[in-house]
Design an enzyme around this catalytic site. Structure first.
Site, PDB file in Angstrom:
ATOM      1  N   SER A 111      -4.698  -4.980   7.908  1.00 42.52           N
ATOM      2  CA  SER A 111      -4.306  -5.452   6.575  1.00 42.52           C
ATOM      3  C   SER A 111      -3.111  -4.696   6.003  1.00 42.52           C
ATOM      4  CB  SER A 111      -5.491  -5.340   5.618  1.00 42.52           C
ATOM      5  OG  SER A 111      -5.913  -4.007   5.538  1.00 42.52           O
ATOM      6  N   HIS A 140       0.821  -1.213   0.000  1.00 42.31           N
ATOM      7  CA  HIS A 140       0.000   0.000   0.000  1.00 42.31           C
ATOM      8  C   HIS A 140       0.852   1.260   0.000  1.00 42.31           C
ATOM      9  CE1 HIS A 140      -3.796  -2.054   0.929  1.00 42.31           C
ATOM     10  NE2 HIS A 140      -3.116  -2.819   1.760  1.00 42.31           N
TER      11      HIS A 140
END
Lengths: 482, 410
Positions: free
Chosen positions: A359, A73
């Site tokens: 996550s 990410h």
């Protein structure tokens, strides 16, 4: 390996090393060998410390770390100013560098957050502004036409998107394994199948396992889904982990040409929604669901979950449903009642917790590790002079990078790399042989799959299952009955 | 592929199962051609290598054989005829319309042929592709993995399990039961969605049979502990077991065909072919179970001999058809093969597969509303067994007309 450096031991059974004599205790024991625990152990291995990494299951990365959406990410949508926002931003950079250095497959595809209704479309500028506050200034709103040109297989009704350059896909298995391998080669002892059942905090701390007692001056809690329960062993009750299940469907590699970016949902009031993304192995992933559960072991998929995913996937990318399904899995992320990571030092206890790692933990892992080591130092641990880590180069599992079956020079040197065993994933005898003899060898066929991709393909063992199992058993591993 | 050796052959056959070996034997015997067969496994022979039961060889060799003996005979016949049968050699992609990239222990090769025959066979859909939910424990197999484990690697009961459930009731499911029992594993149930199971089970008692039922969930952590089962009448329960075998539900191993851009038939999911096994890519043929999943080994070998004749005509300069009339399945028909009718095509029978069992169904063939053929089948059409339909009507197909529709209904 650096001259004079002891290589760590990897154990799966038998008595633990005797740490009872004064001075024989570990300086730090890291509990939990997921991506966070392995990263912390590796970071600590830079120092002249005696370190152990202990893990309840039979392999590294057996929990949340093995079953996630495998995205590196940018952190564009983190809560600005949070610990998570900072660690994801730092971790993204550190992990991208580490991947280059060690051969972890990464593909910088970029993401698009696809808006399917007016409300979602209206939310895009707000998300862009949030990204700006998180330091990401390259996002851009795409109109419906440009979006369709970029992603021609999207279903009807896509109104526009926010483009997020820099979002990448990564191999989560190799990442965890690279950390663990480097830690062990740099002197960390890795004790698998070694569940800490009780703790007796003191000087030193005593961690009681079925394989004996480990004594440690400092303890790090990297227990993932069990972080709150482990905290309780040290008398801390700072948060509660609620397992949040995510079911995912992996589609065949023939689906790969249908999607070019990571297709993220626009987060809304009805939850985060599901994404469609390529994997570094050349598949396409659809998921995850988000189900809050009580059971920390409920990693099963459900008929309802799969039906819901297929319904949503069919709307995002209709042609996806015509492709064969290669695998279905479910992972649990450790949500807490707080909106941030729960990293805390308890100096009086000589104890650090890295909990509530959600996550984004894969991306943030190197930064979490650095943060935890700082917290240990703040708690009084004398780190000592930094020294170089033992080098590692991981076998490539990614489709965007050369794999052994296509490497003429490698095959000329070693014909085992010219013998394909797992035909679907094109895994050679040489790769399986090397994985079985590696620093952190697999303890099960699933572990071997995560190291080589053997048996991970569309036939799921119809062609290669028996051969792979025979190789695994010949390497001296008992058939896992667990 | 850097470092690859470039080679040429006349015919490159991919896959040394019954279809590929039978094709190679006939091709090699027919002329001064260089015929090469690529097989990615360690031994030639295909699936019969691990089918330790009878039922092979009568049509090909005039005597009953078990699978391994049949596989050896086919391989020997191809080699004696002069074909080069190469094992542990994988075709991994295309670098030209008739050029395959190959990985072997001896290195990388790039082989160009005048004709390519795809005979890559079929596999059973595993649990994941069937979307059976639940946990992911050990002890979940397909028949292919089970048979190889037991018959090629000698895996015995202590490693397989103690109580097995077999899903399916077709012949392959019966073979799975025999293999499990031979390895010392008790088969506690056979579960099928069909309304009835096998009529005969040899001399031994069949396992408990659950018809009109499906498995809804796998249970167990680490090792399988049971399967959730639901009957069509609404009743449900759990069968305790530590092994489950998913049988049947074949899908063509069409990977190489698809990577090469060879058009597939949506019904069979195999390469679309005409009655001469010609695909939509000039010079590329396909035969055997890659065309539509499983027929018997003898049927696949028969197609191998058929494709050989077509390849010989191609090598002699026969033109490649540019189009042809598509044949589509309708009604309760899942697929029909061959998938295209070309002028001057051989009069091979068509194979039909139904979705559900149909008693004495009506078959109707039409083109542009014109009925070309109508007949009633005797007996029952089963989803796991092809119905043969003679091709006499194909002469009346208008080559300039629309698709031919084959419809089946009760």
């Amino acid at each position: 390996m650096t001259a004079g450096r002891r290589r760590g031991a990897v154990t799966r059974a038998g008595a633990l090393p005797d740490t009872s004599a004064p001075g024989a205790e570990y300086d730090v024991v890291v509990v939990g060998a997921g991506v966070v625990g392995c990263a912390v152990a590796r970071e600590l291995a830079r120092r002249p410390l005696r370190i152990a990494l202990v893990e309840a299951s039979g392999d590294v990365g057996e929990g949340t770390s093995k079953a996630n959406t495998a995205i590196l990410h940018t952190g564009f949508d983190a809560v600005p100013g949070s610990l998570e926002a900072r660690l994801v931003r730092d971790g993204q950079r550190l992990l991208a560098d580490y991947a280059r250095e060690t051969g972890i497959p990464v593909e910088p595809l970029g993401a698009v957050l696809v808006a399917w209704d007016e409300e979602q479309l209206a939310a895009l500028p707000r998300l862009a502004e949030k990204a700006r506050r998180n330091g990401h200034r390259t996002t851009r709103v795409l109109g419906a036409g440009e979006l369709r040109a970029r992603e021609p297989h999207l279903g009807p009704g896509a109104l526009g998107a926010l483009e997020v350059p820099g979002e990448s896909i990564i191999c989560p298995w190799t990442t965890t394994l690279a950390y663990a391998t480097q830690a062990v080669r740099s002197g960390v002892d890795l004790h698998l199948d070694c569940r800490v059942e009780k703790a007796d905090p003191g000087a030193p701390h005593r961690l009681i396992t079925p394989r004996g007692v480990l004594r440690a001056r400092y303890v790090v809690n990297a227990c993932g889904l069990y972080a709150d329960r482990f905290d309780a062993l040290f008398g801390r009750r700072d948060f509660t982990v609620t397992p949040r299940r995510g079911q995912l469907i992996v589609f065949d590699t023939f689906a790969r040409s249908l999607v070019r970016h990571i297709l993220l949902p626009v987060p809304g009031v009805l939850g985060k929604g599901v994404l469609v993304t390529p994997t570094v192995y050349g598949n396409v992933l659809l998921g995850p669901t988000a189900e809050d559960l009580d059971d920390r072991t409920a990693t099963g998929s459900t008929a309802e979950g799969l039906a819901a995913l297929r319904a949503q996937g069919g709307r995002i990318l209709p042609a996806l449903l015509d492709e064969e399904v290669t695998a279905v899995y479910a992972g649990l992320r450790s949500a807490t009642e707080y909106d941030d990571y729960m990293c805390a030092a308890h100096p009086a206890l000589r104890y650090v917790t890295a909990g509530g790692i959600r996550s984004t933990g894969l991306t943030a892992s190197p930064a979490i590790a650095a943060h935890v080591v700082e917290l240990l130092a703040d708690s009084g641990l004398v780190l000592g002079a930094e020294r170089p880590l033992a080098p590692v180069r991981m076998p490539n599992l990614g489709e965007a990078f050369p794999r052994p079956y296509r490497d003429a020079e490698l095959i000329a040197r070693d014909p085992e790399f010219g013998t394909i065993v797992c035909h679907c994933e094109r895994v050679t005898r040489g790769e399986i042989r090397d994985a079985l003899a590696s620093t952190v060898p697999p303890g099960s066929l699933d572990g071997l799959r995560r190291r080589t991709r053997a048996r991970a393909g569309r036939c799921q063992g119809f062609f290669c299952g028996a051969t792979v199992r025979a190789m695994f058993e010949e390497a001296g591993h008992p058939w896992p009955e667990r | 592929m850097a470092g690859a050796v470039n080679r040429t052959v006349d015919v490159l056959v991919v896959g040394a199962g019954p279809a590929g070996l039978a094709a190679a034997a006939r091709l090699a015997a027919a002329g001064p051609y260089r015929i090469e067969v690529l097989e990615r496994e360690q031994e030639a022979g295909g699936v019969p290598r691990h089918c330790f039961h009878g039922g092979f060889g009568l049509a090909d060799f005039g005597r009953p054989l078990d699978g391994p003996a049949y596989a050896r005979r086919l391989a020997r016949a191809a080699m004696v005829a002069g074909a080069a049968v190469r094992t542990r050699v994988s075709a991994v992609g295309w670098s030209g319309p008739l050029t395959l990239d190959v990985t072997a222990p001896t290195g990388l090769e790039r082989i160009t042929a005048r004709a390519v025959v795809l005979a890559t066979g079929a596999r059973e859909r595993p649990r994941s592709a069937r979307l059976v939910p639940g946990t992911r424990p050990a002890g979940v197999l397909t028949t292919g993995e089970l048979q190889q484990s037991v018959h090629l690697y000698g895996v015995r009961r202590e490693r397989l399990g103690r109580r097995a459930v077999v899903l399916g009731a077709e012949p392959v499911a019966q073979h799975a039961v025999r293999t499990l029992r031979g390895a010392g594993v008790e088969v506690v149930a056979m579960v099928t969605e069909q309304s009835r199971g096998p009529r005969r089970f040899g001399a031994v008692p069949p396992p408990p049979l659950l018809t009109g039922a499906r498995v809804t969930e796998l249970l167990g952590r680490g090792r399988l502990t049971g399967v959730g089962v639901s009957r069509l009448d609404g009743r449900s329960g759990v069968i305790r077991c530590d092994t489950v075998v998913f049988t049947g539900d074949w899908i063509p191993d069409h990977e190489l065909a698809r990577e090469g851009g060879v058009p597939l038939d949506p019904g069979t999911r195999g390469p679309a072919v005409d009655g001469s096994f010609r695909t939509g890519s000039a010079g590329v043929f396909a035969a055997g179970n890659v065309l539509r999943g499983v027929e018997s080994a003898g049927a696949a070998a028969g197609e191998g001999r058929g494709v050989a004749d077509a390849v010989l005509r191609h090598l002699a300069g026969a033109p490649w058809p540019l189009s042809g009339v598509p044949v589509t399945a309708a009604g309760a028909l899942r697929w029909v093969a061959p998938n295209r009718i070309d002028e001057g095509a051989a009069g091979r029978a068509f194979l039909l597969r139904v979705r559900e069992p149909l008693s004495r169904p009506l078959v109707e063939v039409s083109q542009d509303g014109r009925i070309l053929h109508r007949s009633q089948l005797l007996g029952t059409a089963w989803p796991h067994r092809s119905v043969r339909l003679g091709a006499g009507w194909a002469r009346r197909v208008d080559p300039a007309g629309g698709p031919v529709t084959v419809r089946i209904g009760s």
